[in-house]
Design an enzyme around this catalytic site. Structure first.
Site, PDB file in Angstrom:
ATOM      1  N   LEU A  33       0.688  -1.705  -0.069  1.00  0.00           N
ATOM      2  CA  LEU A  33       0.490  -0.050   0.060  1.00  0.00           C
ATOM      3  C   LEU A  33       0.998   1.384  -0.211  1.00  0.00           C
ATOM      4  O   LEU A  33       2.012   1.545   1.000  1.00  0.00           O
ATOM      5  CB  LEU A  33      -0.472   0.365   1.650  1.00  0.00           C
ATOM      6  CG  LEU A  33      -2.279  -1.345   1.433  1.00  0.00           C
ATOM      7  CD1 LEU A  33      -2.488  -0.688   2.320  1.00  0.00           C
ATOM      8  CD2 LEU A  33      -3.101  -1.107   0.149  1.00  0.00           C
ATOM      9  N   HIS A  37      -3.696   4.334  -2.213  1.00  0.00           N
ATOM     10  CA  HIS A  37      -4.228   3.324  -1.919  1.00  0.00           C
ATOM     11  C   HIS A  37      -4.694   3.924  -0.547  1.00  0.00           C
ATOM     12  O   HIS A  37      -6.405   3.424  -0.342  1.00  0.00           O
ATOM     13  CB  HIS A  37      -4.125   1.927  -1.484  1.00  0.00           C
ATOM     14  CG  HIS A  37      -3.192   1.682  -2.292  1.00  0.00           C
ATOM     15  ND1 HIS A  37      -1.477   1.708  -2.414  1.00  0.00           N
ATOM     16  CD2 HIS A  37      -3.979   0.190  -3.076  1.00  0.00           C
ATOM     17  CE1 HIS A  37      -1.458   0.612  -3.833  1.00  0.00           C
ATOM     18  NE2 HIS A  37      -2.869  -0.145  -4.226  1.00  0.00           N
TER      19      HIS A  37
END
Ligand code: AMP
Length: 280
Positions: A33, A37
């Site tokens: 991530l 995100h």
């Protein structure tokens, strides 16, 4: 945040939330991530009572085994980042929890002509894998709202079509592209770039901006040509940079005020995509 690994556990948890009429927002990811995100999680938090993030490196959407094998996996850090954004549920299943013991793909062949161009042409079977996994995840999570990044613009068109056909109650949310300070679109794959590749990578967004700045009836082709030339030089291996209709993804043969410019290049062993919407 609750970490759920079993589909059956997720189903029973979601059923409790549904009984309590909670609005569920869903952010599907493949992990590793980054702020892109997290911006999706933040958007979901604003509208929904419960935000579910999935981290699942979906084997059926990879058309190269080496890309799947080297896809970055950083679960501990991902959990830390999700906690910092107060994500409510992380669904992190093993492959067989999602697919059973058969990696079967559904077909996206009849989604429209846009499925066969650009990423569809460069990565055969990719969108089949995307619709396969999203159908499974949507059936498990039963979201009211889903959040996807413009970074994967063509994927967004595919997801919208899946929703129109099979999940009419789900609301689709398109989120803007998060970029590094120098303009490079954030991507889990950026960590694979070596130092010299990382230094030239901002040229991708610079080329898109060049097209955007020249988006007039007189200059558009000139801008497009120059941007293509910029990315046709080493160390870039040029795949495509084209101006398309934002809905059909038909390549433009005449100027139109609203368009999307999409680009894909290979930089060393890393494939990078980006895009920009132009016009009023
Ligand atoms: P991925 O983990 O690459 O499958 O991406 C999961 C979701 O995050 C997809 O909806 C992507 O479009 C979105 N995403 C990836 N990179 C970015 C970015 N730089 N900005 C905004 N959204 C992104």
């Amino acid at each position: 945040m609750i970490l759920i690994k079993k589909s059956s556990d997720l189903l029973s948890h979601i059923s409790e939330l549904k009984k309590a009429n909670r609005i569920i927002g869903f952010v599907p990811t493949m992990g590793a991530l980054h702020d892109g995100h997290l911006s999706l999680i933040e958007s979901a938090k604003q509208k929904c009572d419960i935000v579910v993030c999935s981290i699942f490196v979906n084997p059926t959407q990879f058309n190269q085994a080496s890309d799947l094998a080297s896809y970055p996996r950083t679960l501990e850090n991902d959990i830390r980042l999700l906690l910092s954004k107060s994500c409510d549920i992380l669904f992190h299943p093993e492959i067989d929890e999602v697919y059973g013991n058969l990696l079967e793909k559904e077909s996206s062949e009849d989604y429209g002509s846009f499925i066969h161009v650009l990423e569809g042409a460069s990565r055969p079977g990719h969108f089949d894998g995307v619709v396969t996994v999203l159908r499974k995840l949507f059936l498990l999570v039963q979201p009211n709202q889903v959040y996807f990044g413009q970074k994967d613009y063509q994927q967004c068109l595919v997801v919208k079509t899946l929703i129109q056909r099979s999940f009419q109650d789900i609301v689709f949310n398109l989120c803007p592209i998060a970029r590094e300070k120098d303009g490079l679109a954030m991507s889990s794959r950026n960590v694979r770039l070596n130092q010299s590749e990382r230094e030239v990578a901002p040229k991708i967004f610079e080329s898109l901006q060049l097209v955007a700045q020249n988006w007039t009836i007189t200059n558009w082709e000139l801008g497009l040509n120059q941007a293509q030339v910029n990315l046709q030089k080493p160390p870039f291996q040029f795949e495509y940079l084209c101006a398309c209709d934002p809905m059909s993804l038909d390549s433009l043969t005449h100027f139109q005020s609203n368009a999307i410019i999409l680009v894909a290049v290979q930089l060393g062993s890393t494939r990078l995509i980006d895009n920009i919407l132009v016009g009023s």
